[in-house]
Design a protein around this motif. Structure first.
Motif, mmCIF file in Angstrom:
data_model
loop_
_atom_site.group_PDB
_atom_site.id
_atom_site.type_symbol
_atom_site.label_atom_id
_atom_site.label_comp_id
_atom_site.label_asym_id
_atom_site.label_seq_id
_atom_site.Cartn_x
_atom_site.Cartn_y
_atom_site.Cartn_z
ATOM 1 N N CYS A 127 0.835 -1.293 -0.016
ATOM 2 C CA CYS A 127 -0.022 0.049 0.031
ATOM 3 C C CYS A 127 0.830 1.307 0.216
ATOM 4 N N CYS A 176 -0.878 3.857 -1.985
ATOM 5 C CA CYS A 176 -2.118 3.789 -1.846
ATOM 6 C C CYS A 176 -2.561 5.617 -1.863
ATOM 7 N N THR A 187 -8.443 5.421 0.290
ATOM 8 C CA THR A 187 -7.837 5.930 1.532
ATOM 9 C C THR A 187 -8.964 6.897 2.278
ATOM 10 N N GLU A 191 -5.971 4.404 7.395
ATOM 11 C CA GLU A 191 -4.677 4.003 7.907
ATOM 12 C C GLU A 191 -3.891 3.560 6.489
ATOM 13 N N PHE A 192 -4.480 3.503 5.495
ATOM 14 C CA PHE A 192 -3.772 3.153 4.164
ATOM 15 C C PHE A 192 -2.893 4.371 3.721
ATOM 16 N N THR A 193 -3.105 5.688 4.051
ATOM 17 C CA THR A 193 -2.377 6.712 3.689
ATOM 18 C C THR A 193 -0.890 6.666 4.385
ATOM 19 N N ALA A 221 0.104 -1.959 4.033
ATOM 20 C CA ALA A 221 -1.196 -2.721 3.501
ATOM 21 C C ALA A 221 -1.475 -3.643 4.628
ATOM 22 N N ALA A 222 -2.901 -3.945 4.661
ATOM 23 C CA ALA A 222 -3.615 -4.590 5.681
ATOM 24 C C ALA A 222 -2.920 -6.089 5.602
ATOM 25 N N ALA A 254 -7.774 -3.554 8.106
ATOM 26 C CA ALA A 254 -7.580 -2.081 8.097
ATOM 27 C C ALA A 254 -9.315 -1.473 8.606
#
Length: 369
Positions: A200, A203, A211, A216-218, A222-223, A231
């Motif tokens: 990610c 992302c 996002t 949290e992907f920012t 990655a999950a 996530a």
């Protein structure tokens, strides 16, 4: 190279036809491969044909309802038996060349002048069987003479990612219905697509809608980076939709711990599973050439959602945009794989280091002649 950076595969791994041929033989034709949704072949005689490695595979349902898979090749002179991607026959498959005819169980049942050839074993000269398993409502096939453990390689990948052998069962994927299917023809190597899905780091750059839903992907992790981690939806997000508004009916067996969370799973070599409370998104990749991969993506919902005609478009649109953004990025990378600048490969930053394990896995497969 510094400790923060580790190398990727060299560029030739994404372009060399000989390497792709080795992958066809030692990966796609040797491992469990997710071929079709079981509901695509609901009744005896319904079939789909799929390309797995170098082989065309015919997946159908026999008269007793059992799922069968065969190499899509007539045993007489090698003509392709079924030329359509999908269809239905009443009682048998007939070769359009010399009319050799096979029952839904693969047995040779008729051919011109067959009664004058009493020494022909109709089972031995029937269609070549392929191993099959059903799981998550999909038909998985394996072309190897002795398939690897399905429990270890397929179910085990989900258990390893989620940290719990029963976690994926809460989504009841086998009993969901296909609410939408989109097929993408991606001009990129299959490994670029896998690598993209696993990280990610990109992302915040190319996934503004995703996002927004999963803030949290920012941060670039990655999950999949953490075992068992899902996530979490943003505080003001109501559902996994393109605008963050409410989604569809929640799958009743999803637990409270799984609610308002997104889980992603990679099942090597060609499946991505995305789990959210009200639906499941499953990608199946079909690598057709070193620079071309067809991706078939299903959005799965409760049967009551699909049967009632509820609008799933906002739900579908979120990950459809993610797919298009990801595949455009992969297509941007593919031409550069031939560049002298990438001859020795690129680099992985710390949040991408787990991709290195994927590279090591692939190299081990190719080395195993």
């Amino acid at each position: 190279m510094t400790a923060s950076l580790i190398p990727t595969l060299p560029g030739a791994y994404y372009t060399d036809p000989d390497i792709f041929r080795q992958e066809q033989e030692r990966v796609f034709e040797a491992m469990w491969f997710c071929a079709v949704r079981a509901s695509d072949i609901p009744t005896p005689g319904r079939f789909r044909t799929v390309q797995i490695g170098r082989e065309s595979v015919l997946v159908s349902r026999a008269r007793d309802g059992a799922v069968k898979a065969f190499l899509n090749i007539c045993r007489h002179r090698g003509a392709k038996l079924c030329v359509d991607d999908e269809g239905e026959v009443k009682r048998a498959f007939q070769c359009p060349y010399h009319a050799w005819t096979y029952g839904l169980d693969g047995k040779l049942i008729a051919a011109p002048n067959l009664t004058k050839m009493p020494d022909i074993d109709r089972v031995e000269y029937g269609l070549v069987n392929v191993h099959v398993r059903e799981w998550l409502g999909y038909v998985w096939v394996c072309l190897a003479d002795k398939p690897p453990s399905f429990e270890d390689d397929v179910i085990g990948a989900c258990t390893e990612r989620l940290g719990d052998a029963t976690a994926i069962d809460h989504y009841d994927t086998a009993n969901l219905s296909v609410g939408r299917r989109i097929v993408y023809d991606v001009k990129a190597n299959w490994k670029l697509i896998v690598e993209n899905f696993m990280e990610c780091y990109h992302c915040a750059t190319i996934h503004p809608e995703l996002t927004e839903v999963l803030p949290e992907f920012t941060e670039g992790l990655a999950a999949q980076y953490y075992v068992g981690h899902g996530a979490e939806f943003g505080e003001d997000i109501q559902g996994f939709t393109v605008d963050g508004g409410s989604g569809l009916d929640r799958i009743p067996t999803v637990t409270e711990d799984q609610d308002r969370r997104y889980y992603a799973i990679t099942v090597k070599p060609q499946v991505f599973i995305n789990l959210v409370p009200d639906h499941v998104i499953l990608h199946r990749m079909f690598p057709l050439a070193a620079d071309r991969t067809v991706v078939e993506c299903d959005w799965l919902y409760l049967p009551s959602v699909v049967d009632s005609g509820k609008d799933v478009s906002r739900s579908v649109e979120l990950f459809h945009r993610v797919n298009e953004q990801d595949f455009e990025a992969c297509e941007r990378c593919q031409p550069a794989m031939n560049s002298r600048a990438y001859a020795k490969g690129g680099v992985l930053v710390p949040s991408e280091h787990h991709i290195g394990a994927f590279h090591e896995w692939l190299q081990a497969k190719l080395a195993n002649a």
